[in-house]
Motif scaffolding. Structure first.
Motif, mmCIF file in Angstrom:
data_model
loop_
_atom_site.group_PDB
_atom_site.id
_atom_site.type_symbol
_atom_site.label_atom_id
_atom_site.label_comp_id
_atom_site.label_asym_id
_atom_site.label_seq_id
_atom_site.Cartn_x
_atom_site.Cartn_y
_atom_site.Cartn_z
ATOM 1 N N ALA A 78 -24.929 -1.999 18.370
ATOM 2 C CA ALA A 78 -24.624 -0.642 17.890
ATOM 3 C C ALA A 78 -23.226 -0.174 18.271
ATOM 4 C CB ALA A 78 -25.660 0.340 18.443
ATOM 5 N N GLY A 105 -20.396 -1.958 18.124
ATOM 6 C CA GLY A 105 -19.312 -2.661 17.431
ATOM 7 C C GLY A 105 -18.875 -1.956 16.151
ATOM 8 N N VAL A 135 -19.364 -2.676 12.950
ATOM 9 C CA VAL A 135 -20.451 -2.490 11.984
ATOM 10 C C VAL A 135 -21.533 -1.595 12.575
ATOM 11 C CG1 VAL A 135 -22.241 -3.682 10.659
ATOM 12 C CG2 VAL A 135 -19.950 -4.665 10.801
ATOM 13 N N GLY A 136 -21.842 -1.791 13.859
ATOM 14 C CA GLY A 136 -22.848 -0.954 14.522
ATOM 15 C C GLY A 136 -22.511 0.524 14.399
ATOM 16 N N ALA A 179 -26.941 -3.139 22.864
ATOM 17 C CA ALA A 179 -25.703 -3.946 22.824
ATOM 18 C C ALA A 179 -25.726 -4.912 24.005
ATOM 19 C CB ALA A 179 -24.476 -3.034 22.832
ATOM 20 N N ARG A 188 -22.724 -5.457 29.065
ATOM 21 C CA ARG A 188 -21.571 -4.611 29.402
ATOM 22 C C ARG A 188 -21.863 -3.134 29.097
ATOM 23 N NH1 ARG A 188 -17.658 -1.959 26.934
ATOM 24 N NH2 ARG A 188 -18.540 -2.333 24.856
ATOM 25 N N VAL A 223 -25.036 -14.812 18.840
ATOM 26 C CA VAL A 223 -26.049 -14.028 19.557
ATOM 27 C C VAL A 223 -27.247 -13.783 18.629
ATOM 28 C CG1 VAL A 223 -26.472 -11.896 20.844
ATOM 29 C CG2 VAL A 223 -24.185 -12.914 20.859
ATOM 30 N N ASN A 259 -26.931 -8.414 9.500
ATOM 31 C CA ASN A 259 -25.592 -8.555 8.921
ATOM 32 C C ASN A 259 -24.937 -9.865 9.304
ATOM 33 O OD1 ASN A 259 -23.991 -6.026 7.777
ATOM 34 N ND2 ASN A 259 -25.763 -5.417 8.971
ATOM 35 N N ARG A 295 -28.488 -16.635 7.052
ATOM 36 C CA ARG A 295 -28.327 -16.380 5.607
ATOM 37 C C ARG A 295 -28.673 -17.577 4.733
ATOM 38 N NH1 ARG A 295 -22.437 -13.968 6.238
ATOM 39 N NH2 ARG A 295 -22.927 -11.885 7.014
ATOM 40 N N GLY A 319 -12.761 -6.052 9.098
ATOM 41 C CA GLY A 319 -13.676 -7.168 8.863
ATOM 42 C C GLY A 319 -13.742 -8.126 10.028
ATOM 43 N N TYR A 328 -14.142 -5.330 16.342
ATOM 44 C CA TYR A 328 -13.261 -4.677 17.309
ATOM 45 C C TYR A 328 -13.247 -5.468 18.618
ATOM 46 C CZ TYR A 328 -10.975 -1.202 20.125
ATOM 47 O OH TYR A 328 -10.077 -0.568 20.932
ATOM 48 N N THR A 386 -17.191 -2.538 5.535
ATOM 49 C CA THR A 386 -18.197 -2.168 6.546
ATOM 50 C C THR A 386 -19.257 -1.226 5.980
ATOM 51 O OG1 THR A 386 -16.853 -0.349 7.443
ATOM 52 C CG2 THR A 386 -16.642 -2.494 8.516
HETATM 53 P P1 NAP Z 1 -17.897 -6.366 16.840
HETATM 54 O O1 NAP Z 1 -17.094 -5.144 16.523
HETATM 55 O O2 NAP Z 1 -17.289 -7.421 17.681
HETATM 56 O O3 NAP Z 1 -19.277 -5.863 17.544
HETATM 57 C C1 NAP Z 1 -20.174 -6.769 18.142
HETATM 58 C C2 NAP Z 1 -21.379 -6.037 18.708
HETATM 59 O O4 NAP Z 1 -22.274 -7.010 19.284
HETATM 60 C C3 NAP Z 1 -21.075 -5.035 19.824
HETATM 61 O O5 NAP Z 1 -22.040 -4.011 19.815
HETATM 62 C C4 NAP Z 1 -21.261 -5.877 21.105
HETATM 63 O O6 NAP Z 1 -21.688 -5.111 22.221
HETATM 64 C C5 NAP Z 1 -22.420 -6.761 20.683
HETATM 65 N N1 NAP Z 1 -22.369 -8.041 21.432
HETATM 66 C C6 NAP Z 1 -21.327 -8.898 21.521
HETATM 67 N N2 NAP Z 1 -21.661 -9.955 22.313
HETATM 68 C C7 NAP Z 1 -22.930 -9.730 22.717
HETATM 69 C C8 NAP Z 1 -23.837 -10.450 23.558
HETATM 70 N N3 NAP Z 1 -23.502 -11.630 24.134
HETATM 71 N N4 NAP Z 1 -25.065 -9.936 23.765
HETATM 72 C C9 NAP Z 1 -25.426 -8.762 23.204
HETATM 73 N N5 NAP Z 1 -24.611 -8.036 22.398
HETATM 74 C C10 NAP Z 1 -23.378 -8.516 22.148
HETATM 75 O O7 NAP Z 1 -18.378 -7.104 15.503
HETATM 76 P P2 NAP Z 1 -18.625 -6.481 14.014
HETATM 77 O O8 NAP Z 1 -17.422 -6.586 13.187
HETATM 78 O O9 NAP Z 1 -19.307 -5.182 14.181
HETATM 79 O O10 NAP Z 1 -19.632 -7.553 13.399
HETATM 80 C C11 NAP Z 1 -21.005 -7.619 13.740
HETATM 81 C C12 NAP Z 1 -21.708 -8.651 12.857
HETATM 82 O O11 NAP Z 1 -21.639 -8.209 11.498
HETATM 83 C C13 NAP Z 1 -21.055 -10.032 12.899
HETATM 84 O O12 NAP Z 1 -22.058 -11.014 12.800
HETATM 85 C C14 NAP Z 1 -20.166 -10.031 11.662
HETATM 86 O O13 NAP Z 1 -19.895 -11.309 11.186
HETATM 87 C C15 NAP Z 1 -21.023 -9.238 10.696
HETATM 88 N N6 NAP Z 1 -20.296 -8.580 9.606
HETATM 89 C C16 NAP Z 1 -19.163 -7.857 9.848
HETATM 90 C C17 NAP Z 1 -18.505 -7.209 8.797
HETATM 91 C C18 NAP Z 1 -17.242 -6.399 8.988
HETATM 92 O O14 NAP Z 1 -16.652 -5.974 7.961
HETATM 93 N N7 NAP Z 1 -16.815 -6.133 10.211
HETATM 94 C C19 NAP Z 1 -19.034 -7.289 7.514
HETATM 95 C C20 NAP Z 1 -20.216 -8.023 7.289
HETATM 96 C C21 NAP Z 1 -20.824 -8.640 8.344
HETATM 97 P P3 NAP Z 1 -20.660 -4.625 23.388
HETATM 98 O O15 NAP Z 1 -19.870 -3.486 22.809
HETATM 99 O O16 NAP Z 1 -21.608 -4.212 24.461
HETATM 100 O O17 NAP Z 1 -19.817 -5.820 23.724
#
Ligand code: NAP
Length: 351
Positions: A13, A15, A17-18, A38, A41, A88, A106, A111, A181, A184, A329
């Motif tokens: 939540a 990140g 997308v979260g 999450a 951390r 994860v 997501n 998939r 994409g 963060y 997103t």
């Molecule tokens: P992100 O900003 O890096 O966020 C990752 C999230 O996962 C954060 O809440 C993080 O929590 C948590 N996390 C990371 N490592 C973890 C662990 N070891 N155990 C538990 N939680 C963990 O990534 P994002 O861009 O939101 O992408 C999330 C997913 O959606 C990915 O699989 C990505 O490929 C997919 N996706 C992204 C997009 C896009 O446009 N960004 C579009 C489609 C699909 P902390 O804050 O506590 O570290």
């Protein structure tokens, strides 16, 4: 009084997308956020404290006060939205599905599994039929459904009506993808400012394989990919939100420009997707200006849930060219996944 809202959890939540999930679900008519989870951390802190909010405004006050949970499959909520990194998600999502949750993911982890639906409701709502097979094969009380990669979403939606009308055979796709994409903190500013990075790990393969699955069919419980040859080249560009893709397309029967525009503009999608709370009034918007669509001007169309296309014109290499823009997103991640969850409720998979 209306029906009580369905309790939902968001994994990942904090990140990029979260945060979109939190933003879109805060006032959702059917769903109520009861859990934000999450990594270790963040667990134990309030959401407002743990989350570096990167979208406009502030986190909704009620969600900001929630304590972030760790990823234990005992959380409150019947639907679980997963915005976890794929590595994860591969470990965690099956634990939730086994424990009886409906997981809307997501992440790319599942998939391409043959028994896991990859769904855009307007294109292939009928692929939900794989859920029963998944449950019986894996012995899960719950299940996983997935939404596609963000760039795939932005091309599969315009390709669907063109394929139905003219028989799509070849796709040449070149993307210009926003930095959000990459999550963060994503790509370092010293790498992306004043620059284009012609490589996004694994993205081209996802675009090619997932598009074939979305345009394919489920027959007798088997998922059969569409017989389309796709060549993708993906690039990261210094745009905040919104992926742009230039497409050249070859067909069984080459349409005229007017026929192609007619098919795109007339696309209504599968009836099961109509009227859901997150369904856009217009799925596809056809721009006639010579310099549209553009990510800054068109990504937020229909609340970020429409795909805008334009520059529809003949192609000297294949048959037809066009440009698509979609919000990565919103429609490409959280919004698409919420639409999937609404479809699950409407089709009786979640009560
Ligand atoms: P992100 O900003 O890096 O966020 C990752 C999230 O996962 C954060 O809440 C993080 O929590 C948590 N996390 C990371 N490592 C973890 C662990 N070891 N155990 C538990 N939680 C963990 O990534 P994002 O861009 O939101 O992408 C999330 C997913 O959606 C990915 O699989 C990505 O490929 C997919 N996706 C992204 C997009 C896009 O446009 N960004 C579009 C489609 C699909 P902390 O804050 O506590 O570290």
């Amino acid at each position: 009084m209306g029906q009580p809202r369905i309790p939902v959890a968001i994994l990942g939540a904090t990140g990029a997308v979260g945060q979109r999930f939190v933003q879109l679900l805060a006032d959702h008519p059917w769903f109520e956020i009861v859990t934000v989870a999450a990594s270790e951390r963040s667990a134990g802190r309030t959401y407002a404290d743990a989350c570096n909010w990167v979208i406009s405004g502030d986190p909704p006050a009620a969600i900001g006060q929630l304590t972030v949970d760790s990823l234990e499959p005992t959380v409150d909520g019947r639907i679980v939205f997963s915005a976890l990194p794929s590595s994860v998600a591969r470990e965690v999502e099956p634990l939730f599905a086994r424990a009886g949750y409906a997981v809307c993911s997501n992440a790319s982890a599942f998939r391409e599994e043959p028994d896991v639906p990859l769904v855009i409701p307007e294109l292939n709502a009928d692929h939900l039929a794989l859920i029963e097979r998944q449950r019986s094969l894996r012995g899960w009380r719950g299940f996983i459904i997935t939404s596609p990669n963000c760039t795939t979403t932005g091309i599969a939606i315009p390709l669907k009506p063109l394929d139905e009308a003219f028989g799509l055979r070849q796709v040449f796709a070149v993307s210009m993808q926003a930095i959000s994409g990459a999550g963060y903190p994503g790509v370092a500013s010293l790498d992306i400012l004043n620059n284009v990075i012609p490589y996004i790990g694994g993205e081209e393969e996802k675009l090619e394989r997932e598009t074939r699955l979305l345009l394919g069919e489920v027959r007798d419980g088997e998922r059969i990919g569409a017989d389309i040859t796709i060549s993708a080249q993906t690039n990261r560009v210094p745009v905040l939100d919104g992926h742009t893709v230039c497409l050249s397309l070859g067909f069984d029967r080459a349409p005229s420009v007017d026929e192609a525009i007619g098919a795109l503009a007339g696309f209504r999608g599968q009836p099961a997707a109509a009227g859901l709370p997150s369904s856009p009034a217009r799925i596809l918007i056809v721009r006639s200006e010579p310099d549209r669509p553009q990510p800054r001007r068109d990504r937020d169309a229909e609340g970020g849930m429409a795909v805008s296309v334009g520059r529809v014109r003949p192609c000297p290499l294949l048959d037809l060219r066009l440009v698509s823009v979609s919000h990565n997103t919103l429609r490409g991640a959280a919004g698409g996944s919420i639409l999937n969850a609404e479809l699950l409720v409407a089709e009786g998979y979640v009560r």
